[in-house]
Design an enzyme around this catalytic site. Structure first.
Site, PDB file in Angstrom:
ATOM      1  CG  ASP A 279      -1.857   1.339   1.186  1.00 56.60           C
ATOM      2  OD1 ASP A 279      -2.791   1.148   0.704  1.00 56.60           O
ATOM      3  OD2 ASP A 279      -1.316   2.257   1.873  1.00 56.60           O
TER       4      ASP A 279
ATOM      5  CE1 TYR B 170       0.751   7.784   2.292  1.00 52.75           C
ATOM      6  CE2 TYR B 170       1.187   5.557   1.814  1.00 52.75           C
ATOM      7  CZ  TYR B 170       0.399   6.783   2.297  1.00 52.75           C
ATOM      8  OH  TYR B 170      -0.841   6.175   3.154  1.00 52.75           O
TER       9      TYR B 170
ATOM     10  CE  LYS C 226      -3.771   4.493   0.401  1.00 52.62           C
ATOM     11  NZ  LYS C 226      -2.289   4.478   0.776  1.00 52.62           N
TER      12      LYS C 226
ATOM     13  CG  HIS D 161      -4.709   9.595   0.270  1.00 54.45           C
ATOM     14  ND1 HIS D 161      -3.384   9.575  -0.005  1.00 54.45           N
ATOM     15  CD2 HIS D 161      -4.877   9.192   1.459  1.00 54.45           C
ATOM     16  CE1 HIS D 161      -2.847   9.097   1.026  1.00 54.45           C
ATOM     17  NE2 HIS D 161      -3.493   8.744   2.007  1.00 54.45           N
TER      18      HIS D 161
ATOM     19  CG  LEU E  51       0.648  -2.456  14.321  1.00 54.95           C
ATOM     20  CD1 LEU E  51       2.033  -2.552  13.933  1.00 54.95           C
ATOM     21  CD2 LEU E  51       0.102  -3.586  15.199  1.00 54.95           C
TER      22      LEU E  51
ATOM     23  CB  ILE F 278      -1.651  -1.981   5.151  1.00 55.00           C
ATOM     24  CG1 ILE F 278      -2.691  -0.863   5.475  1.00 55.00           C
ATOM     25  CG2 ILE F 278      -2.255  -2.663   3.991  1.00 55.00           C
ATOM     26  CD1 ILE F 278      -2.782   0.086   4.483  1.00 55.00           C
TER      27      ILE F 278
ATOM     28  CB  SER G 280       7.814  -2.359  10.614  1.00 58.10           C
ATOM     29  OG  SER G 280       9.136  -2.321  11.229  1.00 58.10           O
ATOM     30  CB  VAL G 281      11.886   0.993   8.120  1.00 59.17           C
ATOM     31  CG1 VAL G 281      11.037   1.696   7.281  1.00 59.17           C
ATOM     32  CG2 VAL G 281      12.099   1.623   9.588  1.00 59.17           C
TER      33      VAL G 281
ATOM     34  CG  ASN H 157       4.253  -6.227  12.389  1.00 56.06           C
ATOM     35  OD1 ASN H 157       4.289  -6.605  13.554  1.00 56.06           O
ATOM     36  ND2 ASN H 157       4.783  -4.914  11.705  1.00 56.06           N
TER      37      ASN H 157
HETATM   38  P1  NAD Z   1       1.034   1.549  12.073  1.00 58.03           P
HETATM   39  O1  NAD Z   1      -0.263   1.298  13.003  1.00 58.03           O
HETATM   40  O2  NAD Z   1       1.165   0.464  11.185  1.00 58.03           O
HETATM   41  O3  NAD Z   1       2.215   1.377  12.785  1.00 58.03           O
HETATM   42  C1  NAD Z   1       3.594   1.716  12.446  1.00 58.03           C
HETATM   43  C2  NAD Z   1       4.857   1.842  13.487  1.00 58.03           C
HETATM   44  O4  NAD Z   1       4.406   1.084  14.538  1.00 58.03           O
HETATM   45  C3  NAD Z   1       6.088   1.636  13.151  1.00 58.03           C
HETATM   46  O5  NAD Z   1       6.556   2.954  12.383  1.00 58.03           O
HETATM   47  C4  NAD Z   1       6.869   1.245  14.088  1.00 58.03           C
HETATM   48  O6  NAD Z   1       7.005   2.536  14.858  1.00 58.03           O
HETATM   49  C5  NAD Z   1       5.615   0.582  14.936  1.00 58.03           C
HETATM   50  N1  NAD Z   1       5.730  -0.903  14.682  1.00 58.03           N
HETATM   51  C6  NAD Z   1       5.527  -1.479  13.567  1.00 58.03           C
HETATM   52  N2  NAD Z   1       5.495  -2.725  13.974  1.00 58.03           N
HETATM   53  C7  NAD Z   1       5.914  -3.126  15.190  1.00 58.03           C
HETATM   54  C8  NAD Z   1       6.059  -4.108  16.032  1.00 58.03           C
HETATM   55  N3  NAD Z   1       6.132  -5.494  15.448  1.00 58.03           N
HETATM   56  N4  NAD Z   1       6.344  -4.036  17.237  1.00 58.03           N
HETATM   57  C9  NAD Z   1       6.499  -2.703  17.857  1.00 58.03           C
HETATM   58  N5  NAD Z   1       6.234  -1.436  16.897  1.00 58.03           N
HETATM   59  C10 NAD Z   1       6.036  -1.817  15.801  1.00 58.03           C
HETATM   60  O7  NAD Z   1       0.928   3.027  11.264  1.00 58.03           O
HETATM   61  P2  NAD Z   1       1.039   3.620   9.673  1.00 58.03           P
HETATM   62  O8  NAD Z   1       2.242   3.434   9.123  1.00 58.03           O
HETATM   63  O9  NAD Z   1       0.396   4.871  10.137  1.00 58.03           O
HETATM   64  O10 NAD Z   1      -0.352   2.953   8.951  1.00 58.03           O
HETATM   65  C11 NAD Z   1       0.069   1.582   8.241  1.00 58.03           C
HETATM   66  C12 NAD Z   1      -0.147   1.922   6.891  1.00 58.03           C
HETATM   67  O11 NAD Z   1      -1.431   2.314   6.454  1.00 58.03           O
HETATM   68  C13 NAD Z   1       0.505   3.160   6.321  1.00 58.03           C
HETATM   69  O12 NAD Z   1       2.001   2.717   6.136  1.00 58.03           O
HETATM   70  C14 NAD Z   1      -0.030   3.628   4.985  1.00 58.03           C
HETATM   71  O13 NAD Z   1       0.201   2.477   3.815  1.00 58.03           O
HETATM   72  C15 NAD Z   1      -1.443   3.334   5.520  1.00 58.03           C
HETATM   73  N6  NAD Z   1      -2.095   4.812   6.067  1.00 58.03           N
HETATM   74  C16 NAD Z   1      -2.996   5.259   5.272  1.00 58.03           C
HETATM   75  C17 NAD Z   1      -3.462   6.540   5.587  1.00 58.03           C
HETATM   76  C18 NAD Z   1      -4.697   7.048   4.757  1.00 58.03           C
HETATM   77  O14 NAD Z   1      -4.823   8.161   4.864  1.00 58.03           O
HETATM   78  N7  NAD Z   1      -5.144   6.056   3.846  1.00 58.03           N
HETATM   79  C19 NAD Z   1      -3.021   7.232   6.466  1.00 58.03           C
HETATM   80  C20 NAD Z   1      -1.983   6.730   7.320  1.00 58.03           C
HETATM   81  C21 NAD Z   1      -1.667   5.263   7.031  1.00 58.03           C
END
Ligand code: NAD
Length: 286
Positions: free
Chosen positions: A49, A54, A79, A111, A193, A232, A235-236, A244
């Site tokens: 995604d 981005y 998006k 979006h 998360l 979705i 993490s990096v 996950n």
């Molecule tokens: P997320 O809830 O996936 O959290 C990501 C963060 O959680 C990471 O940066 C890291 O700090 C932590 N994390 C990840 N795996 C972990 C683990 N196993 N243990 C501990 N910490 C962990 O947050 P996100 O990135 O905001 O959302 C996921 C995806 O949703 C985005 O990458 C994007 O693709 C999408 N998104 C879409 C919109 C939209 O407006 N449509 C907005 C925000 C995000």
């Protein structure tokens, strides 16, 4: 047994299956995204995604091309950004395909509705037109409220395949999920998360995870899958990307479910779509 995919309805090619666990790349810098997406594909993720805003579509596409995984085995979403609504949408779509270096998308989303501009119905009509061609298999929306969805359906007769919205244990969106279920719209959870820190440190969640022999992130992702969401997580970190993805081999019990139910704060982390009308000039490269 949980299904690994969801069959999409609505504005979609017949029989399109979307993986219920995908990999998100929001805030992954362009010079890091290739490695992150490569790691995700090697771990087994088959849904990615991204979004024009981005700024990492090129690296995402490069990782897909270099992965050795056939394009048709990957479900790719991007998006349309807020400053490309209405008749600017087809051009923005083409530029996303170019940056990704692919000849079709699996899913293209509006979006944000940006209701102040009052052009999300016209934008939806543009996406429906794109979906009638052969470059996108399904079209949907993101950050649409029930009111926005009702209007799309009433004015075009076409139901989005997906609505990607903020959804996590602090903000479980029960009413919106029920509306989606009634209309055959797949619920895709963003920030599943809760963006990590804070939500994953909840002491009750931590002790539940310890009891189940899992991590808090795995318990939360399993909760999403059990209530029917597509997720979705982002993490990096390679170990977290793998962690996950390992959520199909255990189940929550009633205690775990009530722990998560007790976390509902009825509060968003991100903006309320009803009042979000951001138009960022730097958002989509020309
Ligand atoms: P997320 O809830 O996936 O959290 C990501 C963060 O959680 C990471 O940066 C890291 O700090 C932590 N994390 C990840 N795996 C972990 C683990 N196993 N243990 C501990 N910490 C962990 O947050 P996100 O990135 O905001 O959302 C996921 C995806 O949703 C985005 O990458 C994007 O693709 C999408 N998104 C879409 C919109 C939209 O407006 N449509 C907005 C925000 C995000």
């Amino acid at each position: 047994m949980l299904d690994a995919t969801v069959r999409l309805n609505g504005a979609v090619d017949d029989g399109l299956a979307m993986p219920r666990l995908g990999f998100g790349v929001w805030q992954v810098p362009p010079d890091v995204v290739k490695e992150s997406v490569s790691t995700a594909l090697s771990v087994g993720y088959r849904s990615i995604d991204t979004a024009a805003v981005y700024g990492n579509e090129s690296g995402t596409g490069e990782a897909i091309r270099d992965s050795g995984v056939p394009r048709e085995e990957i479900f790719l979403t991007t998006k349309l950004w807020n400053n490309r609504h209405g008749d600017l949408a087809p051009g923005a779509f083409e530029r996303s395909l170019d940056r990704l270096g692919v000849d079709y998308l699996d899913l293209y989303l509006i979006h944000w509705p940006c209701p102040a501009a009052d052009d999300y119905v016209a934008t939806w009509e543009q996406l429906l037109e794109l979906q009638r061609g052969d470059q996108v298999r399904a079209v949907g929306v993101s950050n649409f409220t029930i009111e926005h969805l009702q209007r799309l359906i009433a004015e075009t007769g076409m139901v989005p395949a997906v609505n990607q919205v903020e959804l996590h244990p602090w903000f479980p969106q029960a009413e919106l999920r029920a509306f989606h279920a009634e209309h055959g719209i797949a619920t895709e959870a963003w920030s599943p998360l809760g963006q990590g820190q804070g939500l994953l440190d909840d002491p009750n969640l931590v002790s539940t995870a310890e009891r189940l022999g899992r991590t808090p992130a795995q318990v939360v992702l399993r909760w999403h899958l059990e209530i029917g969401n597509v997720v979705i997580p982002k993490s990096v970190t390679a170990s977290r990307i793998a962690e996950n993805f390992a959520v199909f081999d255990f189940e929550l019990d009633d205690t775990a479910r009530s722990t998560i139910a007790g976390m509902d704060r009825k509060e968003r982390i991100g903006p309320d779509p009803a009042g979000f009308n951001l138009d960022s000039p730097a958002a989509e490269p020309a």
